[in-house]
Design an enzyme around this catalytic site. Structure first.
Site, PDB file in Angstrom:
ATOM      1  N   CYS A  58       0.839  -1.208   0.000  1.00 30.40           N
ATOM      2  CA  CYS A  58       0.000   0.000   0.000  1.00 30.40           C
ATOM      3  C   CYS A  58       0.875   1.259   0.000  1.00 30.40           C
ATOM      4  CB  CYS A  58      -0.904  -0.061   1.237  1.00 30.40           C
ATOM      5  SG  CYS A  58      -1.732   1.485   1.640  1.00 30.40           S
ATOM      6  N   CYS A  61       0.262   3.670   2.864  1.00 26.82           N
ATOM      7  CA  CYS A  61       0.758   3.079   4.120  1.00 26.82           C
ATOM      8  C   CYS A  61       2.267   3.285   4.239  1.00 26.82           C
ATOM      9  CB  CYS A  61       0.460   1.577   4.170  1.00 26.82           C
ATOM     10  SG  CYS A  61      -1.290   1.157   4.111  1.00 26.82           S
TER      11      CYS A  61
END
Length: 139
Positions: A58, A61
């Site tokens: 991600c 993230c």
């Protein structure tokens, strides 16, 4: 900046994957038992838990990981956890994770707040609100 450097888990993939999600005072949760143990520790010590449900693939993230580590170093009165949704798929599903990153704020094992998305200002704002709610017991 915090001390959140890559542990260089290079497996031949591109270097962007080398972002380290765990550093500072962030604890990686690797099982449901580990989760239960950390929540028990937090309850015993009177700590609020910030749980980051994340994924290595991600982008947002990875962008937020160093900031999360930095927050963990600035706020030792809180417990910062990291859960990889791909490692703990069933557990993440049971927590109704629909997007990464998702942050849960827990007190005595109960959710007191939640943030979905890599929003640094909002994460800081919610963290400050949580600290204010418990009287900033930082020492």
């Amino acid at each position: 900046m915090g001390h959140c450097f890559s542990k260089d888990k290079s497996d031949g993939s591109d270097s962007e994957q080398a972002v380290e999600f765990v550093g500072g005072n962030v604890h990686r949760v690797t099982s449901k038992e580990d989760w239960d143990q950390k929540l028990s520790e937090a309850k015993r010590d009177g700590k609020i838990v910030i749980a980051n449900f994340s994924a290595t693939w991600c982008g947002p993230c990875r962008m937020l990981a160093p900031f999360y580590c930095e927050l963990s170093e600035k706020h030792p009165s809180l417990m910062f956890l990291l859960i990889d949704v791909d490692e703990l798929t069933d557990f993440s599903t049971s927590r109704d994770i629909k997007a990464t990153p998702t942050f849960f704020f827990l007190k005595d094992g109960q959710q007191i707040d939640k943030l979905v998305g890599a929003n640094k200002p909002e994460l800081q704002k919610k963290l400050t609100a949580v600290l204010d709610s418990v009287g900033n017991h930082g020492k």
